[in-house]
Design a protein around this motif. Sequence first.
Motif, mmCIF file in Angstrom:
data_model
loop_
_atom_site.group_PDB
_atom_site.id
_atom_site.type_symbol
_atom_site.label_atom_id
_atom_site.label_comp_id
_atom_site.label_asym_id
_atom_site.label_seq_id
_atom_site.Cartn_x
_atom_site.Cartn_y
_atom_site.Cartn_z
ATOM 1 N N LYS A 111 -58.963 95.298 -44.066
ATOM 2 C CA LYS A 111 -59.845 96.444 -44.219
ATOM 3 C C LYS A 111 -61.093 96.232 -43.375
ATOM 4 C CE LYS A 111 -58.427 97.513 -48.898
ATOM 5 N NZ LYS A 111 -58.852 97.655 -50.286
ATOM 6 N N PRO A 112 -61.587 97.312 -42.740
ATOM 7 C CA PRO A 112 -62.804 97.148 -41.932
ATOM 8 C C PRO A 112 -64.007 96.912 -42.840
ATOM 9 C CG PRO A 112 -62.153 99.452 -42.011
ATOM 10 C CD PRO A 112 -61.060 98.662 -42.678
ATOM 11 N N LYS A 113 -64.967 96.171 -42.325
ATOM 12 C CA LYS A 113 -66.182 95.888 -43.080
ATOM 13 C C LYS A 113 -67.077 97.110 -43.089
ATOM 14 C CE LYS A 113 -66.306 90.968 -42.305
ATOM 15 N NZ LYS A 113 -67.101 89.855 -41.803
ATOM 16 N N ARG A 114 -67.833 97.258 -44.165
ATOM 17 C CA ARG A 114 -68.774 98.365 -44.258
ATOM 18 C C ARG A 114 -69.966 98.082 -43.361
ATOM 19 N NH1 ARG A 114 -69.868 99.393 -50.467
ATOM 20 N NH2 ARG A 114 -71.640 100.412 -49.504
ATOM 21 N N PRO A 115 -70.472 99.102 -42.666
ATOM 22 C CA PRO A 115 -71.648 98.852 -41.810
ATOM 23 C C PRO A 115 -72.867 98.571 -42.680
ATOM 24 C CG PRO A 115 -71.102 101.190 -41.864
ATOM 25 C CD PRO A 115 -70.001 100.457 -42.586
ATOM 26 N N ARG A 116 -73.754 97.777 -42.148
ATOM 27 C CA ARG A 116 -74.994 97.453 -42.848
ATOM 28 C C ARG A 116 -75.932 98.633 -42.824
ATOM 29 N NH1 ARG A 116 -76.847 91.413 -41.141
ATOM 30 N NH2 ARG A 116 -75.202 90.333 -42.252
ATOM 31 N N ARG A 117 -76.729 98.705 -43.875
ATOM 32 C CA ARG A 117 -77.753 99.748 -43.912
ATOM 33 C C ARG A 117 -78.936 99.318 -43.088
ATOM 34 N NH1 ARG A 117 -79.298 101.480 -49.846
ATOM 35 N NH2 ARG A 117 -77.284 101.331 -50.865
#
Length: 119
Positions: A111-117
């Motif tokens: 699964k792709p990683k969530r982008p940082r805020r």
Amino acid sequence: MAKLFIVGIPKDMQEIELVEMFSAHGIVNTVTIVTDQNTGGSKGYGFITMTDEAGAQRAIQAIDGITIDDRTISVRLAEEKATAKPAASPHPQQRSQPAPPRRENRTEAPKPKRPRRPL
């Protein structure tokens, strides 16, 4: 040994007074009045351990339902604590159930990683 649970103890009653009340019916081993951790005052209930079942039954018959300082005393046999679950084994080979098989060959993409805020 018989452990009794007592509810409705007057807030100002001392352990020695409970010993005197219950020792008329049998030999008392231990008395514990449960207290509040913050104030140190009585919570109005406690436990008594007596040496024999017959004495404990006599105490229940005699004391259960009496009124002291406008509080009705309730006395019954204390329930035993449930036995604790066995601790987990530190060694996996000593487990009673086999471990689930490992999935070494994954066919699906990670699964792709969530982008940082942004800060």
